[in-house]
Design an enzyme around this catalytic site. Structure first.
Site, PDB file in Angstrom:
ATOM      1  N   SER A  81       0.842  -1.190   0.000  1.00 12.46           N
ATOM      2  CA  SER A  81       0.000   0.000   0.000  1.00 12.46           C
ATOM      3  C   SER A  81       0.874   1.236   0.000  1.00 12.46           C
ATOM      4  CB  SER A  81      -0.907   0.014   1.238  1.00 12.46           C
ATOM      5  OG  SER A  81      -1.546   1.267   1.398  1.00 12.46           O
ATOM      6  N   TYR A 105      -1.980  -0.295  10.489  1.00 14.01           N
ATOM      7  CA  TYR A 105      -2.031  -0.689   9.081  1.00 14.01           C
ATOM      8  C   TYR A 105      -0.758  -0.264   8.356  1.00 14.01           C
ATOM      9  CZ  TYR A 105      -3.834  -1.092   4.296  1.00 14.01           C
ATOM     10  OH  TYR A 105      -4.018  -1.438   2.983  1.00 14.01           O
TER      11      TYR A 105
END
Length: 238
Positions: free
Chosen positions: A139, A152
């Site tokens: 990501s 995250y």
């Protein structure tokens, strides 16, 4: 050619699985939702073109034993392994001051630990392939920091760091390794994390699948110094 795709029951993983089926790959599709996996299998089976085999495998990647189980299922069920796509992931939104040890462990188990040990389990089988490849889906948060995404982001930083080292260690075996780090993608996860972003402003899952198609159909890509070229940032969360 045989591919193992985690997180294939929905979102990016599903789009990747469908694209790989169009490219002629037999597939082991992994997810937690057995009903959703079966729906994906039916959708792939209904595609025009050459038929491919699709093996759905339900697994909870937060459990350490799942890494060995899904690789074994793919190899025994389909006859080998040429491509591994680690796409499964969990998100978490909230201040780092509120994160519990249990939440930290759960996110890291799926986003960082699972890909690490799936790669470890897959390596002996990839060595036997004529065109071995691993693609890890990270990501943009693995390169940038965003408020309320501490766990995250940490897990995706971990996946990014591992992938760089993994690529160097398996280079002598001719295994091509890629890291794709999208920005906001139109998935259920992102809609929950950033409901303020309009869906039509997000990257579509099919766009990520198109990158996978490009990588698996091109020769000579995947050298170590191409990692950041391979990175696809798209729309960031700014």
């Amino acid at each position: 050619m045989i591919a193992l795709v985690t997180g294939a029951s929905r979102g990016i993983g599903k789009a990747i699985a469908i694209e790989l089926a169009k490219d002629g790959y037999d597939l082991c599709i992994v997810g937690r939702d057995t009903v959703a996996l079966e729906d994906v299998r039916k959708e792939i089976s209904a595609l025009d073109g050459a038929p491919v085999r699709v093996l759905p495998v339900a697994a909870d990647l937060s459990k350490i034993e799942s890494a060995a189980e899904i690789v074994r299922a793919a190899v025994e069920g389909l006859g080998g392994l040429d491509l591994l796509v680690n796409c499964a992931g969990l998100s978490h939104k909230g201040s780092f001051t509120t994160v519990s040890p249990e939440e930290w462990d759960r996110i890291f188990a799926v986003n960082a630990r699972a890909p690490f040990f799936i790669c470890q389990e897959a390596l002996p089988h990839l060595k036997k392939s004529e065109k071995p490849m691993v693609i890890n889906i990270a990501s943009v948060v693995g390169f940038k920091g965003y408020i309320d995404q501490s766990v995250y982001a940490s897990s995706k930083h971990a996946l990014t760091g591992f992938t760089k080292v993994f690529a160097k260690e398996v280079q002598p075996f001719g295994i091509r390794v890629h890291l794709i780090s999208p920005g906001g993608v139109a998935t259920e996860m992102v809609r929950k994390m950033r409901p303020d972003i309009a869906p039509d402003e997000l990257i579509q899952t099919e766009e990520i699948a198109e990158i996978i198609h490009f990588l698996v159909t091109r020769k000579g890509l995947g050298t170590i110094d191409q990692f950041y070229i391979r990175r696809f940032s798209g729309l960031a969360f700014d």
